[in-house]
Scaffold this motif. Sequence first.
Motif, PDB file in Angstrom:
ATOM      1  N   GLN A   1       0.806  -1.260   0.089  1.00  0.00           N
ATOM      2  CA  GLN A   1       0.097  -0.020  -0.058  1.00  0.00           C
ATOM      3  C   GLN A   1       0.830   1.253   0.096  1.00  0.00           C
TER       4      GLN A   1
ATOM      5  N   HIS B   1      -0.240   4.513  -0.572  1.00  0.00           N
ATOM      6  CA  HIS B   1      -0.793   5.801  -0.049  1.00  0.00           C
ATOM      7  C   HIS B   1      -1.898   5.382   0.963  1.00  0.00           C
ATOM      8  N   LYS B   2      -2.243   6.528   1.479  1.00  0.00           N
ATOM      9  CA  LYS B   2      -3.339   6.195   2.380  1.00  0.00           C
ATOM     10  C   LYS B   2      -4.501   6.098   1.670  1.00  0.00           C
TER      11      LYS B   2
ATOM     12  N   ASP C   1      -4.702   3.622  -0.779  1.00  0.00           N
ATOM     13  CA  ASP C   1      -4.795   2.215  -0.760  1.00  0.00           C
ATOM     14  C   ASP C   1      -5.216   1.571   0.562  1.00  0.00           C
TER      15      ASP C   1
ATOM     16  N   CYS D   1      -3.446   9.295 -10.204  1.00  0.00           N
ATOM     17  CA  CYS D   1      -3.250  10.603  -9.593  1.00  0.00           C
ATOM     18  C   CYS D   1      -4.657  11.613  -9.740  1.00  0.00           C
TER      19      CYS D   1
ATOM     20  N   GLU E   1      -1.965  15.838  -8.596  1.00  0.00           N
ATOM     21  CA  GLU E   1      -1.189  16.131  -7.476  1.00  0.00           C
ATOM     22  C   GLU E   1       0.099  17.079  -8.219  1.00  0.00           C
TER      23      GLU E   1
ATOM     24  N   ASP F   1      -0.494  15.929  -3.140  1.00  0.00           N
ATOM     25  CA  ASP F   1      -0.627  14.836  -2.233  1.00  0.00           C
ATOM     26  C   ASP F   1      -2.008  14.353  -1.624  1.00  0.00           C
TER      27      ASP F   1
ATOM     28  N   ARG G   1      -3.720  12.139  -2.090  1.00  0.00           N
ATOM     29  CA  ARG G   1      -4.019  10.761  -2.143  1.00  0.00           C
ATOM     30  C   ARG G   1      -3.432  10.067  -0.594  1.00  0.00           C
ATOM     31  N   LYS G   2      -2.444  11.295  -0.015  1.00  0.00           N
ATOM     32  CA  LYS G   2      -1.956  10.849   1.374  1.00  0.00           C
ATOM     33  C   LYS G   2      -2.818  11.632   2.519  1.00  0.00           C
TER      34      LYS G   2
END
Length: 330
Positions: free
Chosen positions: A91, A93-94, A96, A236, A262, A308, A310-311
């Motif tokens: 995983q 990123h957050k 995921d 992304c 991003e 970012d 995804r995080k």
Amino acid sequence: MKVAADHRSGNSFLDFLLSFVADCSKFQSGYVALIGKPNVGKSTLLNGIIGQKLSIVTAKPQTTRHRILGICSGPNYQMILYDTPGVITKQMHKLDELMMKSVRSATINSDCLLLIADICHPPEQVLGTLDEGAVNLIKSKPTLLVLNKKDKVKQSEIQKKQEWYEKNSGMDEVIPVSAKFGLGIEEVKQWLVSKLPLGPAYYPRDIVSEHQERFFVSEIFREKIFQLYREEIPYCSQVNVVRYVEREAPAKDFIEIEILVEKESQKAILLGKEGKALKTLATAARLDIEDFVDRKCYLEIKVKVKEDWRKNEELLEHFGYSGKIASASL
């Protein structure tokens, strides 16, 4: 179900309750989770079972992000199907992490499971990529192993692989299918109905999903990004329907869409030279959206950079990855 009228008479309300109990004693309903690695055909299988396209489908892995809920109703049954993101062990990123939580939640809340594998690949232990807790959950529920894409292999190979999985997978039953061409779908549905518990319908029998139209609009748009762009752009990109205004014909529905990426470099790729790539994307998406909603639409599209995203757990929850569908702009 006319409850208000039943309250006027004690006898009629009692008759209604007795009828409801009688229906429950014959009717079967329950939740089904579709689990498997990326790109094994979970979304295509869900679409085939329901009989129309709900989940987006592309040749790229990890197309599905949200847990898609589809509803398949028959005269004596209703199955609520969860199409889940592909199971991944690494995983990045957050996002995921939240997608894998969605898979686990669907597994926990299901009454029975469809575990999907690609029959084109060498036989493997299908539970090998799952953690011990997930494996124990699967073993505690009725589970069907679906070997998808049988249209791509010879009949002799299908038989050999089916026999291998029947001996080594530990699943209740193994059924080869071609979700793309509808082969074996009815057999899968019959198996599911045989495993559903007794109970009333959870949803009106004439609907196929609890998601709103704007959710599917964003999914259609995201599908076109996966189809038209390469490398990191599909992964992304986040598509949000900011505003959806239905209008009386002949006026077109107005849909305001924002696409988040991003980096500025990703935005430039998405737009293309003189905005031509975005125009191609918008046209392809609009045609499918109009077909889905059965109305003419006008799209207004904005591309924004959110570094970012995804995080960012707060943003991800806002976008619906905690299990709720959100569509408001930032």
